[in-house]
Write an enzyme that holds these catalytic residues in place. Structure first.
Site, PDB file in Angstrom:
ATOM      1  CE  LYS A  35      13.130  35.756  26.212  1.00 32.12           C
ATOM      2  NZ  LYS A  35      13.225  35.254  24.818  1.00 32.12           N
ATOM      3  NE  ARG A  78      17.543  40.669  22.581  1.00 31.17           N
ATOM      4  CZ  ARG A  78      16.494  40.950  23.350  1.00 31.17           C
ATOM      5  NH1 ARG A  78      16.070  40.046  24.229  1.00 31.17           N
ATOM      6  NH2 ARG A  78      15.870  42.111  23.236  1.00 31.17           N
TER       7      ARG A  78
END
Length: 270
Positions: free
Chosen positions: A219, A253
């Site tokens: 991210k 995740r």
């Protein structure tokens, strides 16, 4: 956690592999564009140690394009059918904020609903999850993917998030949802600095007495901080996954399963 009759013990953290079937996801959009590519990717993730496969048919990146419910279902359901046929033991999580998509996915074999809005974008979502007694991942977010990055004003971000989750958990419990997982929502309605504030205090979310999912894979909090690209962010992802584990995360995740499994094994050996 009961996933379609399979009991998953989270006393040892588990890995959730990401399968994006969207053309516009920030890291791997468009890569999984054929049945064989999807089968090969999922086989790799399962072989590397993924316990769950999380399928997303609507990109939730900032300013993501709107996708109709019809299109989301058309993308999603054939893939669930394909994977449950090829991998009969697979535990599928579906990343959706729409109750009708969630219901159809469960009916086709999905075992977990992963909702970026914790019911906030569809008032029928929690009722649907409760109807099928499906494990429910509830994430912290404000607004929607198109507006969330303009909604980053907080009095005290961790305190505000804990209040948010306490309300959401109470609502879910009142409907009879048994298995709840908390996702702090790194990158959702948070600045880079706020993402690191949440990571720094991640252990405080254990006060909710629920499993914590950490989703920081490749991210912007990583690649913007380091001045690199998502494709170059595996090392940074592993660093923050390791910190997440040390602060109590029970599910990672990730796009890269092998490295996450290794992080769990090493932290577990401490």
């Amino acid at each position: 956690m009961n996933c379609n009759g399979t009991l998953i013990d989270l006393s040892t953290p588990k890995v959730m592999g990401i399968l994006n079937i969207t053309p516009d996801s920030f890291y791997d959009g468009g890569k999984n564009d054929s049945d064989q590519a999807i089968i090969d990717k999922v086989k790799q993730m399962l072989d590397e140690g993924a316990t769950f496969i999380d399928i997303g048919a609507y990109s939730s990146k900032p300013n993501a394009e709107f996708v109709s419910e019809t299109e989301e279902l058309a993308r999603l359901l054939p893939i669930i059918d394909l994977l449950t046929k090829v991998f009969p033991e697979i535990i599928i999580s579906v990343d959706t904020f729409r109750s009708q998509v969630a219901e159809a996915a469960i009916q086709h074999g999905a075992a977990i609903i992963n909702d970026i809005a914790a019911g906030g974008l569809d008032p029928k979502m929690m009722q649907t999850v409760a109807k099928y007694n499906t494990p429910y991942i509830m994430m912290h977010m404000r607004g929607n993917p198109q507006t969330m990055q303009s909604l980053t004003e907080y009095d005290d971000i961790v305190k505000d998030m804990l209040f948010y989750f306490s309300e959401k958990v109470s609502q879910a419990r009142s409907l009879g949802i048994n298995d709840i997982i908390i996702d702090p929502g790194f990158g959702f309605a948070k600045t880079t600095q706020q993402n690191f504030q949440v990571m720094n205090k991640l252990e405080l979310f254990q006060i909710l007495e629920l499993p914590i999912l950490s989703g920081i894979s490749r991210k912007s909090m990583i690649y913007k901080t380091l001045g690199i690209t998502p494709q170059e962010s595996l090392n940074g992802t592993t660093v923050l996954n390791t910190i997440s584990l040390q602060k109590g995360a029970k599910i990672l995740r990730v796009h890269d399963v092998k490295e996450a499994v290794e992080a769990i094994r090493l932290v577990d050996s401490l």
